[in-house]
Design an enzyme around this catalytic site. Structure first.
Site, mmCIF file in Angstrom:
data_model
loop_
_atom_site.group_PDB
_atom_site.id
_atom_site.type_symbol
_atom_site.label_atom_id
_atom_site.label_comp_id
_atom_site.label_asym_id
_atom_site.label_seq_id
_atom_site.Cartn_x
_atom_site.Cartn_y
_atom_site.Cartn_z
ATOM 1 N N GLY A 46 -4.240 -5.442 10.667
ATOM 2 C CA GLY A 46 -3.709 -4.352 10.188
ATOM 3 C C GLY A 46 -4.782 -3.461 9.436
ATOM 4 N N GLN A 51 -8.542 2.902 4.060
ATOM 5 C CA GLN A 51 -9.534 1.941 4.483
ATOM 6 C C GLN A 51 -10.768 2.609 5.413
ATOM 7 O OE1 GLN A 51 -6.910 -1.641 5.375
ATOM 8 N NE2 GLN A 51 -8.744 -2.624 4.669
ATOM 9 N N CYS A 94 -8.773 -9.321 3.847
ATOM 10 C CA CYS A 94 -8.668 -7.808 3.909
ATOM 11 C C CYS A 94 -9.929 -7.473 4.344
ATOM 12 C CB CYS A 94 -8.485 -7.229 2.573
ATOM 13 S SG CYS A 94 -8.341 -5.276 2.405
ATOM 14 N N LEU A 95 -9.961 -6.521 5.448
ATOM 15 C CA LEU A 95 -11.198 -5.952 5.885
ATOM 16 C C LEU A 95 -12.180 -5.205 5.055
ATOM 17 C CD1 LEU A 95 -9.925 -4.510 9.425
ATOM 18 C CD2 LEU A 95 -11.199 -6.776 8.910
ATOM 19 N N HIS A 136 1.086 -5.976 2.373
ATOM 20 C CA HIS A 136 -0.285 -5.842 2.121
ATOM 21 C C HIS A 136 -0.633 -4.385 2.580
ATOM 22 C CE1 HIS A 136 -4.572 -7.330 2.612
ATOM 23 N NE2 HIS A 136 -4.805 -6.346 3.043
ATOM 24 N N GLU A 137 -0.475 -3.990 3.578
ATOM 25 C CA GLU A 137 -0.747 -2.412 4.175
ATOM 26 C C GLU A 137 -0.157 -1.326 2.990
ATOM 27 O OE1 GLU A 137 -3.372 -2.404 5.668
ATOM 28 O OE2 GLU A 137 -3.209 -4.501 6.632
ATOM 29 N N HIS A 140 -1.999 -0.874 0.169
ATOM 30 C CA HIS A 140 -3.090 -0.088 0.298
ATOM 31 C C HIS A 140 -2.889 1.241 -0.009
ATOM 32 C CE1 HIS A 140 -6.283 -2.689 1.504
ATOM 33 N NE2 HIS A 140 -5.942 -3.150 2.184
HETATM 34 ZN ZN LIG Z 1 -6.386 -4.929 3.428
#
Ligand SMILES: [Zn+2]
Length: 171
Positions: A46, A51, A94-95, A136-137, A140
């Protein structure tokens, strides 16, 4: 399509609240294509537009396992319209916070309304990994990171580690 640079903690842009998408046009389609390219390259399941430094309410996702065919999904202006009182715990990563994994408790089921790339208003009732990933997204898009759901002690430790690494890299 371009693999874009992923912002890493403690980059301040990760704390921005992203703006709603007003028009689904060529530049938005380009953004989505770049997001998929970046997400698959990482690899991750995701990604939120912020990001890669674009403050728009766009999320890309693909929950297919490695050996399965790709199932790319796009959520534009996603919004949680209902969450269950039942909760579930998943180990999240998380990336933007590489190599940190921690258990996070969230509502087990959510309903999310969103637009697809054709501008059609849809609603999904999600549970399991999809429910966790959507929450989660969407976090963000509101400048919230999964570490915000951890204890202050744990969160401070992670932020400190990444702040030090960023300082070292800048020297
Ligand atoms: Zn994340």
């Amino acid at each position: 399509m371009t693999v874009r640079e992923i912002l890493i903690l403690p980059d301040k842009r990760l704390r921005q609240v992203s703006d709603p998408v007003k028009k689904i046009d060529a530049s938005l389609r380009k953004l989505v294509a770049d997001m998929f390219e970046t997400m698959y390259d990482a690899p991750g399941i995701g990604l939120a537009a912020i990001q890669i430094g674009t403050s728009k309410r766009v999320v890309t996702m693909d929950l297919a396992k490695k050996e399965e065919a790709k199932t790319p999904q796009v959520f534009i202006n996603p919004e949680v319209t209902w969450s269950s009182t039942e909760r579930a715990t998943y180990e999240e990563g998380c990336l933007s916070i590489p190599e940190v994994y921690s258990d996070v408790e969230r509502p087990a089921q959510v309903k999310v309304k969103y637009l697809d790339l054709e501008g059609e208003l849809l609603e999904v009732e999600a549970n399991g990994l999809l429910a966790t990933c959507l929450q989660h997204e969407i976090d963000h898009l509101n400048g919230i990171l999964f570490i915000d759901h951890l204890s202050k002690l744990k969160r401070d430790r992670i932020v400190k580690k990444f702040s030090k690494a960023a300082k070292r890299a800048a020297e």
